[in-house]
Design a protein around this motif. Structure first.
Motif, PDB file in Angstrom:
ATOM      1  N   LEU A 146     -24.838  28.098  12.180  1.00  0.00           N
ATOM      2  CA  LEU A 146     -23.834  28.770  13.000  1.00  0.00           C
ATOM      3  C   LEU A 146     -24.420  28.967  14.390  1.00  0.00           C
ATOM      4  O   LEU A 146     -25.444  29.638  14.553  1.00  0.00           O
ATOM      5  N   VAL A 147     -23.795  28.354  15.403  1.00  0.00           N
ATOM      6  CA  VAL A 147     -24.254  28.460  16.786  1.00  0.00           C
ATOM      7  C   VAL A 147     -23.065  28.815  17.661  1.00  0.00           C
ATOM      8  O   VAL A 147     -21.913  28.756  17.233  1.00  0.00           O
ATOM      9  N   SER A 148     -23.345  29.150  18.926  1.00  0.00           N
ATOM     10  CA  SER A 148     -22.258  29.624  19.782  1.00  0.00           C
ATOM     11  C   SER A 148     -22.246  28.961  21.151  1.00  0.00           C
ATOM     12  O   SER A 148     -21.781  29.543  22.120  1.00  0.00           O
ATOM     13  N   ASP A 149     -22.782  27.751  21.262  1.00  0.00           N
ATOM     14  CA  ASP A 149     -22.710  27.040  22.528  1.00  0.00           C
ATOM     15  C   ASP A 149     -22.436  25.565  22.275  1.00  0.00           C
ATOM     16  O   ASP A 149     -22.257  25.138  21.138  1.00  0.00           O
ATOM     17  N   GLN A 150     -22.420  24.795  23.329  1.00  0.00           N
ATOM     18  CA  GLN A 150     -22.078  23.383  23.210  1.00  0.00           C
ATOM     19  C   GLN A 150     -23.167  22.604  22.464  1.00  0.00           C
ATOM     20  O   GLN A 150     -24.354  22.894  22.600  1.00  0.00           O
ATOM     21  N   LEU A 151     -22.735  21.611  21.678  1.00  0.00           N
ATOM     22  CA  LEU A 151     -23.670  20.739  20.975  1.00  0.00           C
ATOM     23  C   LEU A 151     -24.024  19.553  21.864  1.00  0.00           C
ATOM     24  O   LEU A 151     -23.146  18.912  22.430  1.00  0.00           O
ATOM     25  N   GLU A 152     -25.320  19.294  21.972  1.00  0.00           N
ATOM     26  CA  GLU A 152     -25.776  18.186  22.801  1.00  0.00           C
ATOM     27  C   GLU A 152     -25.961  16.909  21.985  1.00  0.00           C
ATOM     28  O   GLU A 152     -26.093  15.825  22.542  1.00  0.00           O
ATOM     29  N   SER A 153     -25.990  17.033  20.674  1.00  0.00           N
ATOM     30  CA  SER A 153     -26.230  15.883  19.808  1.00  0.00           C
ATOM     31  C   SER A 153     -24.930  15.452  19.134  1.00  0.00           C
ATOM     32  O   SER A 153     -24.067  16.277  18.822  1.00  0.00           O
ATOM     33  N   THR A 154     -24.810  14.145  18.899  1.00  0.00           N
ATOM     34  CA  THR A 154     -23.637  13.611  18.206  1.00  0.00           C
ATOM     35  C   THR A 154     -23.877  13.450  16.712  1.00  0.00           C
ATOM     36  O   THR A 154     -23.031  12.904  16.008  1.00  0.00           O
ATOM     37  N   GLN A 155     -25.023  13.923  16.221  1.00  0.00           N
ATOM     38  CA  GLN A 155     -25.336  13.750  14.806  1.00  0.00           C
ATOM     39  C   GLN A 155     -24.747  14.853  13.926  1.00  0.00           C
ATOM     40  O   GLN A 155     -24.918  14.840  12.710  1.00  0.00           O
ATOM     41  N   PHE A 156     -24.028  15.810  14.556  1.00  0.00           N
ATOM     42  CA  PHE A 156     -23.466  16.921  13.808  1.00  0.00           C
ATOM     43  C   PHE A 156     -21.940  16.919  13.850  1.00  0.00           C
ATOM     44  O   PHE A 156     -21.343  16.558  14.863  1.00  0.00           O
ATOM     45  N   ASP A 157     -21.321  17.330  12.744  1.00  0.00           N
ATOM     46  CA  ASP A 157     -19.904  17.661  12.710  1.00  0.00           C
ATOM     47  C   ASP A 157     -19.765  19.171  12.779  1.00  0.00           C
ATOM     48  O   ASP A 157     -20.732  19.909  12.493  1.00  0.00           O
ATOM     49  N   PHE A 158     -18.579  19.653  13.112  1.00  0.00           N
ATOM     50  CA  PHE A 158     -18.441  21.109  13.267  1.00  0.00           C
ATOM     51  C   PHE A 158     -16.994  21.554  13.101  1.00  0.00           C
ATOM     52  O   PHE A 158     -16.059  20.757  13.192  1.00  0.00           O
ATOM     53  N   LYS A 163     -13.925  32.458  19.215  1.00  0.00           N
ATOM     54  CA  LYS A 163     -14.365  32.517  20.604  1.00  0.00           C
ATOM     55  C   LYS A 163     -15.512  33.508  20.748  1.00  0.00           C
ATOM     56  O   LYS A 163     -15.563  34.529  20.070  1.00  0.00           O
ATOM     57  N   ASN A 164     -16.434  33.192  21.646  1.00  0.00           N
ATOM     58  CA  ASN A 164     -17.589  34.046  21.902  1.00  0.00           C
ATOM     59  C   ASN A 164     -17.642  34.337  23.396  1.00  0.00           C
ATOM     60  O   ASN A 164     -17.723  33.419  24.208  1.00  0.00           O
ATOM     61  N   GLU A 165     -17.583  35.618  23.771  1.00  0.00           N
ATOM     62  CA  GLU A 165     -17.613  35.999  25.176  1.00  0.00           C
ATOM     63  C   GLU A 165     -18.937  36.672  25.511  1.00  0.00           C
ATOM     64  O   GLU A 165     -19.412  37.542  24.777  1.00  0.00           O
ATOM     65  N   LEU A 166     -19.526  36.277  26.641  1.00  0.00           N
ATOM     66  CA  LEU A 166     -20.772  36.880  27.109  1.00  0.00           C
ATOM     67  C   LEU A 166     -20.504  37.596  28.427  1.00  0.00           C
ATOM     68  O   LEU A 166     -19.843  37.049  29.323  1.00  0.00           O
ATOM     69  N   ILE A 265     -18.407  34.626  30.265  1.00  0.00           N
ATOM     70  CA  ILE A 265     -18.597  33.239  29.886  1.00  0.00           C
ATOM     71  C   ILE A 265     -18.070  33.088  28.459  1.00  0.00           C
ATOM     72  O   ILE A 265     -18.445  33.853  27.572  1.00  0.00           O
ATOM     73  N   THR A 266     -17.187  32.112  28.256  1.00  0.00           N
ATOM     74  CA  THR A 266     -16.587  31.933  26.934  1.00  0.00           C
ATOM     75  C   THR A 266     -17.086  30.644  26.297  1.00  0.00           C
ATOM     76  O   THR A 266     -17.020  29.580  26.899  1.00  0.00           O
ATOM     77  N   THR A 267     -17.615  30.772  25.086  1.00  0.00           N
ATOM     78  CA  THR A 267     -18.046  29.624  24.292  1.00  0.00           C
ATOM     79  C   THR A 267     -17.353  29.707  22.933  1.00  0.00           C
ATOM     80  O   THR A 267     -16.525  30.596  22.706  1.00  0.00           O
ATOM     81  N   ASP A 268     -17.691  28.804  22.036  1.00  0.00           N
ATOM     82  CA  ASP A 268     -17.095  28.796  20.705  1.00  0.00           C
ATOM     83  C   ASP A 268     -18.169  28.946  19.634  1.00  0.00           C
ATOM     84  O   ASP A 268     -19.202  28.259  19.690  1.00  0.00           O
ATOM     85  N   TRP A 269     -17.904  29.832  18.676  1.00  0.00           N
ATOM     86  CA  TRP A 269     -18.741  29.855  17.477  1.00  0.00           C
ATOM     87  C   TRP A 269     -18.404  28.612  16.662  1.00  0.00           C
ATOM     88  O   TRP A 269     -17.237  28.345  16.390  1.00  0.00           O
ATOM     89  N   LYS A 270     -19.441  27.871  16.280  1.00  0.00           N
ATOM     90  CA  LYS A 270     -19.249  26.631  15.534  1.00  0.00           C
ATOM     91  C   LYS A 270     -20.041  26.672  14.235  1.00  0.00           C
ATOM     92  O   LYS A 270     -21.233  27.020  14.238  1.00  0.00           O
ATOM     93  N   LEU A 271     -19.377  26.325  13.151  1.00  0.00           N
ATOM     94  CA  LEU A 271     -20.069  26.070  11.887  1.00  0.00           C
ATOM     95  C   LEU A 271     -20.379  24.581  11.883  1.00  0.00           C
ATOM     96  O   LEU A 271     -19.462  23.753  11.914  1.00  0.00           O
TER      97      LEU A 271
END
Length: 303
Positions: A146-158, A163-166, A265-271
């Motif tokens: 579980l992360v809350s920012d953009q994924l830099e790798s294409t090896q993961f699905d999500f 929404k996550n606000e900072l 700053i708004t990001t997304d919580w991603k599983l």
């Protein structure tokens, strides 16, 4: 020998975390309870299992061998439990998840009903920083992260779940100072408080400050969001923090949001999970549960 399964479990967790405090948190026990069980477990061996030097725990060679044996024993116990549940035609197995530290404000709400519906499922959660969370996926150590920012790798699905606000915060007194964070005046202002390297929150915070032209900083670096929160409430400085972890402190007046251009700053919580990993029946069931219940959980707990 007269050790218990509970003592084995606690000892293994202390070895894994190298910390009484972290072991207590992950096992939902008090620190004194963990310390007592470790003391009672050690009393059954003439050779030291752990050594404490400068308040840091080190596992002896003998302790490492006992920990490995203890893990084997616990795995056998889990296997017995799984087989028992299988005869009852229930979903059985263990779900392993690694989460960033702020994820502890999110994940429990997605696990609660899933575990109630599937009592044969056991959960293992590793709470750490973003760098280690991603590493655990790459090393095939967990089913999900579980992360809350953009994924830099294409090896993961999500799955985007929330929404996550900072926001920029200080305590009520320091927030009233309305810091400029201007390069020429910053040396006279209170410092910014950062998470450690590898933290997703730190990465987002540094990116924002760079866009604002703030590059030379007085800073304090701490190892957890909880430590950062306590430092900000004590008036040591300012920080950009996920709103989800400080709502109560803002409501109770211990922290105050400082309005700034570009914030929140708004990001997304991603599983997330590795594309090449074949999900276990438990992992697949949890994935489907999240997809089917995400909107309900958001409305019930995060609206």
């Amino acid at each position: 020998m007269n050790y218990t399964l509970n003592q084995l479990q606690i000892f293994v967790k202390v070895v894994q975390t190298s910390s009484i405090t972290k072991a207590a948190e992950e096992l939902n026990l008090t620190q004194p309870a963990v310390s007592i069980q470790i003391k009672n477990f050690q009393a059954q061996f003439e050779i030291p299992l752990l050594e404490i030097i400068g308040k840091k725990i080190y596992v002896t060679d003998f302790g490492k061998e006992i920990a490995a044996s203890a893990e084997g024993i616990l795995e056998q116990v889990y296997a017995i439990n799984y087989k028992t549940m299988a005869f009852k035609d229930q979903l059985i197995g263990r779900l392993k998840v690694s989460i960033v530290s702020t994820g502890k404000y999110v994940l429990p709400y997605y696990l609660s009903d899933f575990l109630k519906a599937n009592p044969g499922v056991e959960i293992s959660i590793d709470v750490t920083n973003r760098g280690k969370v991603i590493e655990s996926l790459e090393q095939n150590e967990v089913d999900f992260s579980l992360v809350s920012d953009q994924l830099e790798s294409t090896q993961f699905d999500f799955i985007d779940i929330l929404k996550n606000e900072l926001v920029l915060v200080g305590n009520t007194e320091t927030a009233a100072m309305n810091p400029s964070f201007d390069y020429n005046t910053f040396k006279h202002e209170l410092p910014l408080i950062f998470r450690e390297s590898g933290s997703g929150t730190r990465k987002i915070m540094e990116s924002y400050l760079k866009k604002q032209g703030v590059s030379s900083l007085k800073r304090i670096e701490l190892m957890s969001n909880e430590a950062v929160k306590q430092a900000v409430m004590a008036g040591l400085g300012y920080s950009i923090m996920p709103l989800i972890g400080i709502k109560r402190e803002i409501k109770d007046g211990y922290l105050a949001i400082i309005p700034r251009e570009g914030l929140p700053i708004t990001t997304d919580w991603k599983l997330i999970w590795h594309k090449e990993k074949k999900p276990s029946p438990v992992a697949k069931a949890f994935m489907n549960f999240v997809l089917e219940n995400n909107e309900r959980i958001k409305q019930s707990f995060f609206n």
